[in-house]
Write a protein that holds these residues in place. Structure first.
Motif, PDB file in Angstrom:
ATOM      1  N   LEU A  19       0.832  -1.202   0.000  1.00  0.00           N
ATOM      2  CA  LEU A  19       0.000   0.000   0.000  1.00  0.00           C
ATOM      3  C   LEU A  19       0.870   1.257   0.000  1.00  0.00           C
ATOM      4  O   LEU A  19       0.523   2.270  -0.618  1.00  0.00           O
ATOM      5  N   ALA A  20       2.012   1.170   0.687  1.00  0.00           N
ATOM      6  CA  ALA A  20       2.929   2.309   0.693  1.00  0.00           C
ATOM      7  C   ALA A  20       3.521   2.534  -0.696  1.00  0.00           C
ATOM      8  O   ALA A  20       3.791   3.680  -1.085  1.00  0.00           O
ATOM      9  N   LEU A  21       3.703   1.468  -1.453  1.00  0.00           N
ATOM     10  CA  LEU A  21       4.212   1.617  -2.816  1.00  0.00           C
ATOM     11  C   LEU A  21       3.201   2.327  -3.707  1.00  0.00           C
ATOM     12  O   LEU A  21       3.571   3.023  -4.660  1.00  0.00           O
ATOM     13  N   THR A  22       1.930   2.128  -3.419  1.00  0.00           N
ATOM     14  CA  THR A  22       0.888   2.764  -4.236  1.00  0.00           C
ATOM     15  C   THR A  22       0.516   4.145  -3.729  1.00  0.00           C
ATOM     16  O   THR A  22      -0.257   4.854  -4.372  1.00  0.00           O
ATOM     17  N   GLY A  23       1.046   4.529  -2.578  1.00  0.00           N
ATOM     18  CA  GLY A  23       0.735   5.831  -2.018  1.00  0.00           C
ATOM     19  C   GLY A  23      -0.396   5.809  -1.023  1.00  0.00           C
ATOM     20  O   GLY A  23      -0.728   6.839  -0.422  1.00  0.00           O
ATOM     21  N   SER A  24      -1.017   4.640  -0.796  1.00  0.00           N
ATOM     22  CA  SER A  24      -2.111   4.546   0.169  1.00  0.00           C
ATOM     23  C   SER A  24      -1.611   4.565   1.604  1.00  0.00           C
ATOM     24  O   SER A  24      -2.360   4.897   2.522  1.00  0.00           O
ATOM     25  N   GLU A  25      -0.376   4.168   1.814  1.00  0.00           N
ATOM     26  CA  GLU A  25       0.291   4.268   3.110  1.00  0.00           C
ATOM     27  C   GLU A  25       1.563   5.076   2.900  1.00  0.00           C
ATOM     28  O   GLU A  25       2.085   5.178   1.782  1.00  0.00           O
ATOM     29  N   GLU A  26       2.090   5.638   3.979  1.00  0.00           N
ATOM     30  CA  GLU A  26       3.336   6.396   3.890  1.00  0.00           C
ATOM     31  C   GLU A  26       4.515   5.440   3.995  1.00  0.00           C
ATOM     32  O   GLU A  26       4.581   4.600   4.898  1.00  0.00           O
ATOM     33  N   LEU A  27       5.444   5.544   3.058  1.00  0.00           N
ATOM     34  CA  LEU A  27       6.635   4.705   3.095  1.00  0.00           C
ATOM     35  C   LEU A  27       7.618   5.308   4.089  1.00  0.00           C
ATOM     36  O   LEU A  27       8.032   6.461   3.941  1.00  0.00           O
ATOM     37  N   PRO A  28       8.009   4.563   5.117  1.00  0.00           N
ATOM     38  CA  PRO A  28       8.921   5.106   6.135  1.00  0.00           C
ATOM     39  C   PRO A  28      10.302   5.422   5.566  1.00  0.00           C
ATOM     40  O   PRO A  28      10.627   5.074   4.431  1.00  0.00           O
ATOM     41  N   ASP A  29      11.117   6.061   6.392  1.00  0.00           N
ATOM     42  CA  ASP A  29      12.504   6.327   6.003  1.00  0.00           C
ATOM     43  C   ASP A  29      13.300   5.033   5.938  1.00  0.00           C
ATOM     44  O   ASP A  29      14.101   4.825   5.020  1.00  0.00           O
ATOM     45  N   VAL A  30      13.121   4.190   6.946  1.00  0.00           N
ATOM     46  CA  VAL A  30      13.847   2.929   7.068  1.00  0.00           C
ATOM     47  C   VAL A  30      12.833   1.847   7.406  1.00  0.00           C
ATOM     48  O   VAL A  30      11.985   2.053   8.284  1.00  0.00           O
ATOM     49  N   PHE A  31      12.916   0.700   6.739  1.00  0.00           N
ATOM     50  CA  PHE A  31      11.933  -0.346   7.007  1.00  0.00           C
ATOM     51  C   PHE A  31      12.512  -1.717   6.667  1.00  0.00           C
ATOM     52  O   PHE A  31      13.282  -1.862   5.718  1.00  0.00           O
TER      53      PHE A  31
END
Length: 549
Positions: free
Chosen positions: A100-112
């Protein structure tokens, strides 16, 4: 330290008001620089993700994943606040949130952290993660570079087109599995621990037929294992040693080099056919766990705990997990032994785990120096240096009682139930380690414990000598641990065919063991495996292997 944690919490509340946790009055990121004490000022925030939060122990009043003693200590000592903005549950839920973060629905963190090679490939393909070759060279401390050089194969999944897009989560050689046996059963029947396949057969036969628990009932058997997936669990209730006894390093579920330096898939090696034939005989005779095909590793191991089975293969810590057998059978004695040998006298082998996931970095994250400052700091617990000679926080993961460092929270002063666990409250799942076996080997030779790992090992020799001795056995046989040499993104044909091939493999192995098909069905399986995509996959795997080598 206990008083310090409270003081830190108050100080940070005040700091947050004054500095906005690294943001100015407009809410935009302020520029943080290291002050004379080596701390970032204002406090620099690194946004992270975690797969789960269920093993951190009990938070104190007013605490949570972003407000706890370990988060506070990093901010106080380093001027770095680790803020979890993406939290998963189980592995599937976590992967869904990353997608979801890849699609913009979630925020992609700095480090994961990322735990699958397909997810790594998707992250790189998305263009949303950064190559960190220059950052590694510039900011990674030398002591960490030495570790990553030692386990250079952990970089394979995160390399594409000559660039590196992440690092393995604290690579080290995890302890291997040992043979865990009811010593009291061996003693009662006048047997010794098995060292060969023939001796193993004799022991499990006797454990089944000679009433080793002395209750006059036919309610015991020799060996318990998990068979609900590929016959290589890698941690407990693992039958892989039996296959290696005939196939050497070409055991099920692993890609290893042949004599020509080419990777081959172990499950199709003819040596495994001999083991399947032997296991089919044992199953028919009732000498081993009859419901293995439908049972996972943990539940299969519980057969030992319940006093039914006399042998299982597992990591040394599993001895502590099955200790309840002593409540079922008060006379029970547990002992760890080396695994059986091949017929030619060479060792049997097993899968080596050298990391659990990889850390990747948002392409817009520009504080890699701060990340490596933090990463090196939490490694102090593994090296026994800096702020963390004995552990992270006194009164949490260790305590000093009188002149003694203790790690069992029930022995703290005062005792603590379900303590908050700082080692599981960082950007990682667990406290970094360098070698889980060597400290036990050091203590066993009479070395005076100095590091936290050695002190823990010495405590285990007093509290759980059978488990501690298991770590020594594992350490003495660490050369028998073979990492899977294919750890890259699934190949093109794998994406289409691998699930089908794995199902075919599981079915034929199980059917032969359960007597539903003759052992010669293995030969037909190998032929079909090759024709239905296996040969093409092998070619693709070797093309990948040559590229990363």
């Amino acid at each position: 330290m206990k008083k310090m944690v409270k003081a830190i919490s108050l100080a940070l509340m005040a700091a947050a008001v004054l500095t906005g946790c690294g943001k100015d009055s407009t809410g935009t990121e302020a520029i943080s620089t290291k002050n004379a004490e080596g701390r970032y000022d204002p406090v620099l925030t690194i946004r992270i993700a975690k797969q789960l939060d269920e093993n951190t122990g009990r938070y104190g009043e007013g605490e949570d994943i972003n407000k706890n003693p370990m988060v506070d200590l990093a901010a106080e000592k380093l001027g770095i606040k680790m803020e979890t903005i993406l939290l998963g549950g189980d592995a599937g839920n976590y992967d869904t949130k990353l997608r979801l973060a890849l699609t913009g629905s979630e925020e992609l963190p700095d480090v994961f952290p990322v735990y699958g090679t397909q997810m790594i490939a998707d992250m790189i393909e998305s263009g949303k993660v950064k190559a960190i070759d220059e950052d590694i060279e510039k900011y990674m401390p030398d002591r960490l570079k030495e570790i990553y050089d030692k386990y250079s194969q952990t970089f394979y999944p995160v390399i594409k087109d000559g660039k590196t897009y992440g690092i393995a989560c604290t690579p080290f050689l995890t302890e291997g599995q040992v043979m865990i046996i009811r010593q009291d059963w061996l003693d009662k029947l006048g047997l010794k621990a098995p060292a060969t396949m023939d001796e193993f057969e004799e022991v499990i036969r006797a454990f089944t037929e000679q009433d080793p628990d002395g209750n006059g009932k036919k309610d015991t058997y020799g060996f318990t294992y998990a068979g609900d997936s590929i016959y290589n669990t890698g941690w407990v209730a693992d039958p892989v040693i039996l296959f290696s006894a005939n196939a050497g390093k070409h055991f099920p579920g692993s890609w290893q080099e042949d004599e020509n330096g080419q990777l081959v898939y172990g499950s199709i090696h003819e040596g495994n056919k001999k083991t399947l034939e032997r296991m089919a005989q044992w199953h028919a005779n009732g000498w081993m766990f009859q419901e293995a095909a439908a049972t996972g590793a943990w539940d299969a191991m519980m057969q030992f705990t319940e006093g039914k089975a006399g042998i299982f293969i597992g990591r040394p810590w599993a001895i502590g997990s099955v200790r309840d057998v002593e409540t079922v059978c008060p006379e029970a004695v547990i002992k760890a032994y080396p695994n059986i040998l091949q017929d030619n006298g060479e060792p049997s082998y097993q899968s080596a785990q050298i990391n659990d996931g990889w850390l990747m970095f948002n392409k817009d994250f520009n504080n890699m120096e701060a990340f490596f400052t933090y990463y090196d700091w939490i490694y102090d617990a593994a090296f026994g240096t800096g702020d963390f000679k004995y552990g992270y926080l006194e009164g949490y993961d260790y305590d000093i009682v009188g002149d003694t460092v203790v790690y069992d929270s029930q022995l703290f002063d005062p005792p603590v139930t379900d303590p908050f666990m700082p080692g599981k409250s960082t950007v990682l799942k667990n406290t970094p380690s360098i070698d889980t076996m060597q400290p036990y080997m050091d203590v066993s030779t009479g070395m005076t414990p100095e590091t936290s790992a050695q002190i823990k090992a010495a405590a285990d020799f007093k509290a759980s000598p059978d488990m501690a001795e298991g770590y020594v056995v594992a350490g003495e046989h660490k050369d028998e641990l073979f990492p899977n040499l294919f750890n890259g993104e699934p190949t093109a044909t794998m994406k289409k065919k691998w699930e089908q091939l794995q199902t075919m493999e599981k079915q034929i192995y199980t059917n032969i063991i359960y007597g539903k098909e003759p052992v010669d069905a293995f030969d037909k399986f190998v032929e079909e495996w090759k024709n239905q995509g296996g040969d093409q996959i092998t070619q693709e795997v070797n093309e990948w292997y040559q590229s990363v080598k």
